[in-house]
Scaffold this motif. Structure first.
Motif, PDB file in Angstrom:
ATOM      1  N   PHE A  78      35.221 -31.252 -15.637  1.00 46.36           N
ATOM      2  CA  PHE A  78      35.274 -29.798 -15.806  1.00 46.36           C
ATOM      3  C   PHE A  78      33.962 -29.167 -15.340  1.00 46.36           C
ATOM      4  O   PHE A  78      33.962 -28.175 -14.598  1.00 46.36           O
ATOM      5  CB  PHE A  78      35.539 -29.462 -17.271  1.00 46.36           C
ATOM      6  N   ALA A  79      32.848 -29.740 -15.766  1.00 44.36           N
ATOM      7  CA  ALA A  79      31.539 -29.191 -15.395  1.00 44.36           C
ATOM      8  C   ALA A  79      31.333 -29.240 -13.886  1.00 44.36           C
ATOM      9  O   ALA A  79      30.779 -28.300 -13.297  1.00 44.36           O
ATOM     10  CB  ALA A  79      30.433 -29.966 -16.108  1.00 44.36           C
ATOM     11  N   ALA A  80      31.775 -30.328 -13.242  1.00 39.64           N
ATOM     12  CA  ALA A  80      31.621 -30.460 -11.793  1.00 39.64           C
ATOM     13  C   ALA A  80      32.438 -29.400 -11.057  1.00 39.64           C
ATOM     14  O   ALA A  80      31.967 -28.780 -10.100  1.00 39.64           O
ATOM     15  CB  ALA A  80      32.036 -31.857 -11.340  1.00 39.64           C
ATOM     16  N   ILE A  81      33.665 -29.163 -11.518  1.00 38.31           N
ATOM     17  CA  ILE A  81      34.542 -28.196 -10.851  1.00 38.31           C
ATOM     18  C   ILE A  81      34.065 -26.770 -11.091  1.00 38.31           C
ATOM     19  O   ILE A  81      34.013 -25.950 -10.161  1.00 38.31           O
ATOM     20  CB  ILE A  81      36.001 -28.367 -11.328  1.00 38.31           C
ATOM     21  N   GLU A  82      33.676 -26.466 -12.307  1.00 36.33           N
ATOM     22  CA  GLU A  82      33.164 -25.124 -12.601  1.00 36.33           C
ATOM     23  C   GLU A  82      31.910 -24.852 -11.770  1.00 36.33           C
ATOM     24  O   GLU A  82      31.730 -23.760 -11.216  1.00 36.33           O
ATOM     25  CB  GLU A  82      32.857 -25.007 -14.089  1.00 36.33           C
ATOM     26  N   GLY A  83      31.068 -25.853 -11.640  1.00 33.14           N
ATOM     27  CA  GLY A  83      29.844 -25.690 -10.867  1.00 33.14           C
ATOM     28  C   GLY A  83      30.093 -25.473  -9.392  1.00 33.14           C
ATOM     29  O   GLY A  83      29.460 -24.620  -8.761  1.00 33.14           O
ATOM     30  N   VAL A  84      31.023 -26.221  -8.819  1.00 33.68           N
ATOM     31  CA  VAL A  84      31.268 -26.085  -7.381  1.00 33.68           C
ATOM     32  C   VAL A  84      31.995 -24.778  -7.071  1.00 33.68           C
ATOM     33  O   VAL A  84      31.763 -24.174  -6.021  1.00 33.68           O
ATOM     34  CB  VAL A  84      32.028 -27.308  -6.817  1.00 33.68           C
ATOM     35  N   PHE A  85      32.850 -24.288  -7.980  1.00 31.31           N
ATOM     36  CA  PHE A  85      33.463 -22.971  -7.770  1.00 31.31           C
ATOM     37  C   PHE A  85      32.399 -21.887  -7.737  1.00 31.31           C
ATOM     38  O   PHE A  85      32.442 -20.965  -6.917  1.00 31.31           O
ATOM     39  CB  PHE A  85      34.478 -22.670  -8.878  1.00 31.31           C
ATOM     40  N   GLY A  86      31.425 -22.002  -8.635  1.00 30.45           N
ATOM     41  CA  GLY A  86      30.331 -21.039  -8.637  1.00 30.45           C
ATOM     42  C   GLY A  86      29.510 -21.110  -7.365  1.00 30.45           C
ATOM     43  O   GLY A  86      29.131 -20.082  -6.795  1.00 30.45           O
ATOM     44  N   ALA A  87      29.263 -22.329  -6.887  1.00 30.91           N
ATOM     45  CA  ALA A  87      28.496 -22.513  -5.645  1.00 30.91           C
ATOM     46  C   ALA A  87      29.236 -21.930  -4.452  1.00 30.91           C
ATOM     47  O   ALA A  87      28.624 -21.316  -3.562  1.00 30.91           O
ATOM     48  CB  ALA A  87      28.212 -23.999  -5.422  1.00 30.91           C
ATOM     49  N   MET A  88      30.542 -22.079  -4.412  1.00 26.81           N
ATOM     50  CA  MET A  88      31.345 -21.514  -3.328  1.00 26.81           C
ATOM     51  C   MET A  88      31.231 -19.996  -3.313  1.00 26.81           C
ATOM     52  O   MET A  88      31.053 -19.385  -2.249  1.00 26.81           O
ATOM     53  CB  MET A  88      32.805 -21.937  -3.479  1.00 26.81           C
ATOM     54  N   ALA A 100      40.550 -27.799 -12.564  1.00 29.48           N
ATOM     55  CA  ALA A 100      40.562 -26.489 -11.914  1.00 29.48           C
ATOM     56  C   ALA A 100      41.397 -25.487 -12.701  1.00 29.48           C
ATOM     57  O   ALA A 100      40.978 -24.341 -12.917  1.00 29.48           O
ATOM     58  CB  ALA A 100      41.079 -26.618 -10.483  1.00 29.48           C
ATOM     59  N   SER A 101      42.585 -25.902 -13.144  1.00 31.20           N
ATOM     60  CA  SER A 101      43.404 -24.972 -13.929  1.00 31.20           C
ATOM     61  C   SER A 101      42.757 -24.696 -15.277  1.00 31.20           C
ATOM     62  O   SER A 101      42.816 -23.574 -15.797  1.00 31.20           O
ATOM     63  CB  SER A 101      44.824 -25.510 -14.109  1.00 31.20           C
ATOM     64  N   ALA A 102      42.095 -25.710 -15.845  1.00 28.53           N
ATOM     65  CA  ALA A 102      41.413 -25.516 -17.120  1.00 28.53           C
ATOM     66  C   ALA A 102      40.256 -24.526 -16.986  1.00 28.53           C
ATOM     67  O   ALA A 102      40.021 -23.704 -17.875  1.00 28.53           O
ATOM     68  CB  ALA A 102      40.905 -26.851 -17.651  1.00 28.53           C
ATOM     69  N   VAL A 103      39.530 -24.594 -15.873  1.00 29.14           N
ATOM     70  CA  VAL A 103      38.463 -23.629 -15.625  1.00 29.14           C
ATOM     71  C   VAL A 103      39.041 -22.211 -15.554  1.00 29.14           C
ATOM     72  O   VAL A 103      38.468 -21.255 -16.087  1.00 29.14           O
ATOM     73  CB  VAL A 103      37.695 -23.971 -14.334  1.00 29.14           C
TER      74      VAL A 103
END
Length: 321
Positions: A19-29, A114-117
């Motif tokens: 979850f942390a990895a996906i939330e972080g990369v969405f923010g980076a994008m 991703a859906s959880a984020v």
């Protein structure tokens, strides 16, 4: 070069890290620190398989690489998962191969994350009923990740093949939640959050079935021609996505755009909500929709995280390449 075999992934990667990895990369994008390269996805003319590459570079996390793989519909009969993939990471400073990582479980985990984020950032805080449209392999991962984001009190589900709903019932029981198999009308009337996770090529869920205030995570449409919800529902909702370019070409938004019911400018990145540059949900009555198309940067983020864990725990295999 490090190798992290598929068989080792389950013992390394947990949902919180993913979850942390996906939330972080969405923010980076959304900040422009990470970007995806064009997707290649083709029918190979053998075994009815779809094969392709998703790749990109995250300057913030220094993750460079690709996921190679696809969908082999006959694999289940062979005791294999239909989706097969491998992640290759490269050193962004030299271009040398850094790691080879099994991608099957990671794909399932990152899709659910991703859906959880999206649920964390867009669903109403008081959401109580989770609706599941689809009961395939991925649905179990989706449910487990989703229930960690809200205090759900019940799960309702629908599937083209009702006999498969036992999977959803079993996972709900594991999570201590009651489960009810319902019609699509009942699912829409009860659910505060709906996850669609099917391989449909025609709309299943329609706008008239969805009540005000619902958050919908559309996670199954990742190819031109696929569709899980009708155009009217997409046009009605405030829409967020992982990447706008993919949403309008291979995601759920492709149909609403083609029919003229919505414009590309109406689609926001979920990362903008994470970063605080988009307000996200604005009212309890608003319908929000996350068009989760699945981007290569998600795969790179979770693969990079699992390589670090594998090295730290002495599980990664080092080879001279």
């Amino acid at each position: 070069m490090w190798i992290v075999p598929e068989a080792k992934i389950a013992g390394l990667m947990d949902r919180a890290t993913c979850f942390a990895a996906i939330e972080g990369v969405f923010g980076a994008m959304a900040r422009g620190d990470a970007y995806n390269f064009p997707v290649i996805r083709e029918a190979i003319g053998h075994a009815d398989a779809l094969y392709g590459f998703k790749s990109g570079f995250d300057r913030a996390g220094l993750a460079l690489g690709l996921k190679s793989g696809g969908y082999w519909p006959g694999n289940e009969a062979k005791g294999l998962t239909n989706h097969q993939s491998t992640v290759v990471l490269f050193d962004p400073d030299t271009g040398r191969v850094k790691a080879l990582v099994g991608g099957n479980l990671l794909t399932a985990l990152r899709t659910a994350a991703a859906s959880a984020v999206s649920i964390k950032h867009l669903a109403r805080p008081d959401a109580k009923v989770l609706g599941m449209v689809g009961a395939g392999h991925q649905s179990a991962f989706q449910m487990r990740a989703a229930v960690e984001q809200r205090a759900f009190e019940k799960v309702v589900g629908w599937n083209f093949h009702p006999e498969m709903l036992d999977r959803l019932a079993g996972v709900a029981a594991e999570l201590g939640l009651p489960f009810e198999a319902v019609s699509l009308d009942e699912l829409g009337a009860q659910s505060d959050v709906i996850i669609t996770i099917t391989s449909s090529h025609k709309p299943i869920l329609r706008s008239a079935q969805v009540k005000a205030g619902t958050h919908i995570a559309c996670m199954g449409t990742d190819t031109k021609g696929k569709q899980e919800v009708d155009d009217l529902l997409v046009a009605r909702a405030t829409v967020f996505t992982d990447e706008v370019a993919q949403a309008i070409s291979i995601g759920e938004c492709q149909h609403a755009i083609a029919s003229g019911l919505m414009a590309e400018a109406e689609i926001a990145e979920l990362g903008a909500v994470i970063n605080g540059s988009h307000k996200g949900r604005t009212s309890a009555e608003e319908v929000t929709l996350f068009d989760g198309t699945g981007v290569g940067l998600q795969d790179l983020a979770v693969a990079a995280a699992v390589v670090e864990l594998a090295i730290a725990k002495g599980i990664a295999i080092e080879v001279d390449f």
